[in-house]
Design a protein around this motif. Sequence first.
Motif, mmCIF file in Angstrom:
data_model
loop_
_atom_site.group_PDB
_atom_site.id
_atom_site.type_symbol
_atom_site.label_atom_id
_atom_site.label_comp_id
_atom_site.label_asym_id
_atom_site.label_seq_id
_atom_site.Cartn_x
_atom_site.Cartn_y
_atom_site.Cartn_z
ATOM 1 N N LYS A 216 0.841 -1.194 0.000
ATOM 2 C CA LYS A 216 0.000 0.000 0.000
ATOM 3 C C LYS A 216 0.881 1.250 0.000
ATOM 4 C CE LYS A 216 -3.873 -2.177 2.436
ATOM 5 N NZ LYS A 216 -3.290 -3.532 2.359
ATOM 6 N N ASP A 217 0.237 2.391 -0.136
ATOM 7 C CA ASP A 217 0.931 3.674 -0.098
ATOM 8 C C ASP A 217 1.813 3.769 1.148
ATOM 9 O OD1 ASP A 217 1.597 6.377 -0.506
ATOM 10 O OD2 ASP A 217 -0.092 7.015 0.739
ATOM 11 N N GLY A 218 3.085 4.079 0.961
ATOM 12 C CA GLY A 218 3.992 4.240 2.087
ATOM 13 C C GLY A 218 4.729 2.990 2.509
ATOM 14 N N ASP A 219 4.447 1.866 1.856
ATOM 15 C CA ASP A 219 5.080 0.596 2.236
ATOM 16 C C ASP A 219 6.449 0.374 1.597
ATOM 17 O OD1 ASP A 219 2.987 -0.055 3.857
ATOM 18 O OD2 ASP A 219 2.030 -1.456 2.465
ATOM 19 N N THR A 220 6.895 1.324 0.751
ATOM 20 C CA THR A 220 8.207 1.198 0.127
ATOM 21 C C THR A 220 9.044 2.448 0.414
ATOM 22 O OG1 THR A 220 7.604 2.235 -1.988
ATOM 23 C CG2 THR A 220 7.174 -0.128 -1.755
ATOM 24 N N HIS A 221 10.354 2.290 0.254
ATOM 25 C CA HIS A 221 11.238 3.441 0.525
ATOM 26 C C HIS A 221 12.521 3.292 -0.268
ATOM 27 C CE1 HIS A 221 14.139 5.829 3.085
ATOM 28 N NE2 HIS A 221 13.201 6.706 2.823
ATOM 29 N N LEU A 222 13.010 4.406 -0.835
ATOM 30 C CA LEU A 222 14.264 4.399 -1.573
ATOM 31 C C LEU A 222 15.426 4.437 -0.587
ATOM 32 C CD1 LEU A 222 15.229 4.507 -4.578
ATOM 33 C CD2 LEU A 222 15.575 6.944 -4.222
ATOM 34 N N THR A 223 16.339 3.477 -0.710
ATOM 35 C CA THR A 223 17.442 3.383 0.248
ATOM 36 C C THR A 223 18.690 2.810 -0.423
ATOM 37 O OG1 THR A 223 18.056 2.593 2.458
ATOM 38 C CG2 THR A 223 16.775 1.078 1.063
ATOM 39 N N LEU A 224 19.711 2.514 0.371
ATOM 40 C CA LEU A 224 20.989 1.976 -0.109
ATOM 41 C C LEU A 224 21.616 2.873 -1.177
ATOM 42 C CD1 LEU A 224 20.080 -1.823 -0.301
ATOM 43 C CD2 LEU A 224 21.460 -0.683 1.438
ATOM 44 N N LYS A 225 21.470 4.172 -1.006
ATOM 45 C CA LYS A 225 21.957 5.129 -2.008
ATOM 46 C C LYS A 225 23.471 5.118 -2.152
ATOM 47 C CE LYS A 225 18.025 8.126 -1.032
ATOM 48 N NZ LYS A 225 17.609 9.455 -0.532
ATOM 49 N N GLU A 226 24.184 4.717 -1.105
ATOM 50 C CA GLU A 226 25.646 4.692 -1.179
ATOM 51 C C GLU A 226 26.146 3.615 -2.148
ATOM 52 O OE1 GLU A 226 24.311 6.214 2.760
ATOM 53 O OE2 GLU A 226 23.822 4.494 1.483
ATOM 54 N N LEU A 227 25.337 2.607 -2.393
ATOM 55 C CA LEU A 227 25.715 1.512 -3.288
ATOM 56 C C LEU A 227 25.021 1.671 -4.634
ATOM 57 C CD1 LEU A 227 25.523 -1.423 -0.717
ATOM 58 C CD2 LEU A 227 27.489 -0.020 -1.350
ATOM 59 N N ALA A 228 23.759 1.318 -4.694
ATOM 60 C CA ALA A 228 22.933 1.498 -5.893
ATOM 61 C C ALA A 228 21.521 1.725 -5.397
ATOM 62 C CB ALA A 228 22.999 0.269 -6.786
ATOM 63 N N PRO A 229 21.001 2.940 -5.518
ATOM 64 C CA PRO A 229 19.689 3.262 -4.948
ATOM 65 C C PRO A 229 18.586 2.324 -5.441
ATOM 66 C CG PRO A 229 20.803 5.235 -5.711
ATOM 67 C CD PRO A 229 21.603 4.081 -6.220
ATOM 68 N N VAL A 230 17.864 1.729 -4.506
ATOM 69 C CA VAL A 230 16.743 0.851 -4.841
ATOM 70 C C VAL A 230 15.577 1.147 -3.902
ATOM 71 C CG1 VAL A 230 18.055 -1.063 -5.842
ATOM 72 C CG2 VAL A 230 17.730 -0.963 -3.381
ATOM 73 N N ARG A 231 14.387 0.913 -4.408
ATOM 74 C CA ARG A 231 13.185 1.106 -3.589
ATOM 75 C C ARG A 231 12.779 -0.249 -3.032
ATOM 76 N NH1 ARG A 231 9.748 4.917 -2.610
ATOM 77 N NH2 ARG A 231 10.734 6.295 -4.123
ATOM 78 N N LEU A 232 12.721 -0.347 -1.706
ATOM 79 C CA LEU A 232 12.463 -1.632 -1.056
ATOM 80 C C LEU A 232 11.148 -1.648 -0.301
ATOM 81 C CD1 LEU A 232 15.962 -2.379 0.535
ATOM 82 C CD2 LEU A 232 15.113 -3.033 -1.731
ATOM 83 N N VAL A 233 10.533 -2.822 -0.282
ATOM 84 C CA VAL A 233 9.391 -3.056 0.594
ATOM 85 C C VAL A 233 9.919 -3.063 2.023
ATOM 86 C CG1 VAL A 233 7.602 -4.695 1.281
ATOM 87 C CG2 VAL A 233 8.175 -4.410 -1.146
ATOM 88 N N LYS A 234 9.173 -2.477 2.924
ATOM 89 C CA LYS A 234 9.606 -2.383 4.322
ATOM 90 C C LYS A 234 9.379 -3.724 5.036
ATOM 91 C CE LYS A 234 8.707 2.585 4.573
ATOM 92 N NZ LYS A 234 7.885 3.658 5.173
ATOM 93 N N ASN A 235 10.434 -4.522 5.112
ATOM 94 C CA ASN A 235 10.391 -5.806 5.815
ATOM 95 C C ASN A 235 11.531 -5.838 6.847
ATOM 96 O OD1 ASN A 235 12.646 -6.024 4.184
ATOM 97 N ND2 ASN A 235 12.108 -8.018 3.330
ATOM 98 N N LYS A 236 11.859 -7.005 7.374
ATOM 99 C CA LYS A 236 12.912 -7.093 8.389
ATOM 100 C C LYS A 236 14.257 -6.612 7.845
ATOM 101 C CE LYS A 236 15.396 -10.215 11.505
ATOM 102 N NZ LYS A 236 16.721 -9.715 11.019
ATOM 103 N N PHE A 237 14.596 -7.039 6.648
ATOM 104 C CA PHE A 237 15.872 -6.607 6.075
ATOM 105 C C PHE A 237 15.919 -5.092 5.945
ATOM 106 C CE2 PHE A 237 18.058 -5.353 2.068
ATOM 107 C CZ PHE A 237 19.353 -5.447 2.552
ATOM 108 N N TYR A 238 14.840 -4.502 5.455
ATOM 109 C CA TYR A 238 14.781 -3.039 5.338
ATOM 110 C C TYR A 238 14.983 -2.388 6.709
ATOM 111 C CZ TYR A 238 12.788 1.624 5.183
ATOM 112 O OH TYR A 238 12.595 2.981 5.341
ATOM 113 N N ASN A 239 14.323 -2.930 7.722
ATOM 114 C CA ASN A 239 14.455 -2.378 9.075
ATOM 115 C C ASN A 239 15.890 -2.499 9.590
ATOM 116 O OD1 ASN A 239 11.743 -1.651 9.213
ATOM 117 N ND2 ASN A 239 11.133 -3.634 10.074
ATOM 118 N N ASP A 240 16.550 -3.609 9.238
ATOM 119 C CA ASP A 240 17.949 -3.789 9.632
ATOM 120 C C ASP A 240 18.835 -2.725 8.980
ATOM 121 O OD1 ASP A 240 17.253 -5.972 11.147
ATOM 122 O OD2 ASP A 240 17.860 -7.457 9.641
#
Length: 313
Positions: A216-240
């Motif tokens: 749903k809206d807000g369940d993804t986020h662009l991260t890992l910009k220092e390596l290769a920016p990707v938009r991830l679903v917010k799960n345990k790995f994302y939280n880590d």
Amino acid sequence: MTNKITKLFNIQYPIVQGGMIWVSGWRLASAVSNAGGLGLIGAGSMYPDVLRKHIQKCKKATDKPFGVNVPMLYPDIEKIMDIIVEEGVKIVFTSAGNPKTWTAFFKEKGITVVHVVSSVKFALKAELAGVDAVVCEGFEAGGHNGREETTTLTLIPMVKEQLKIPVIAAGGIGTGRGMLAVMVLGADGVQIGSRFAATIESSAHENFKKTIVEVKDGDTHLTLKELAPVRLVKNKFYNDVQELYQHKPSIEQIKELLGRARAKRGMFEGDLEEGELEIGQVAGLIHEIKSAKEVLEEIVKEYNEVKSSMIDF
């Protein structure tokens, strides 16, 4: 529906299926091409011999044009490029690298070249390198190759204002309305990833496909910009990852957390906790897993219906 993109690729509709890692195998590419779009095999998650098999199977599954998407940071890039030529692929989409490196190589062999960019600056460099078209990918996308965080709706008109070659819009597009919006802004075609990831023919794991439908809206986020920016679903790995960022990590520490094959673990093997789940913001509009043909037909139908209704304004 005839325009610069349909003529360039010799396809029915100006719709390109994104060459996503762990998602875009020969089944998806051939299904999209058979339905009138341009299917792309995602080479970024394939060893050279695996890519060759996918190309050969795709040629048997469709007599329509299809292409291969190649991230140029690939470790066996020379082998990949040679295989593409040896197998007679006529269309190549390059990304994550300098378009000057391989464009001339392909053009000399009569291959159509498209490069993926995320800014006006890199779009101009791609045009100067001699590519036939560019894919302009906005901040909304899942696999994102830029750090500017420019949205698709602002990127397309800015690029169109500067370039003479055809422009394909990508990022946040998964419906006919979205396609019409970017075409009005100047795009000659669209590249759609997330919507095709949630199809029957997609090589993504069923767990991941179901997750896409549930996003749903807000369940993804662009991260890992220092390596290769990707938009991830917010799960345990994302939280880590976010927890690690609280400690101002070095690039080496981020790489250590990421490890190897994290995307494969999530999208291809279906580990929804420890896997990397890449998907675009448009996933919030995806509510059902359908065939690629159904998806493409729905997009075209909605595009035509909305376009016709606009005449009344």
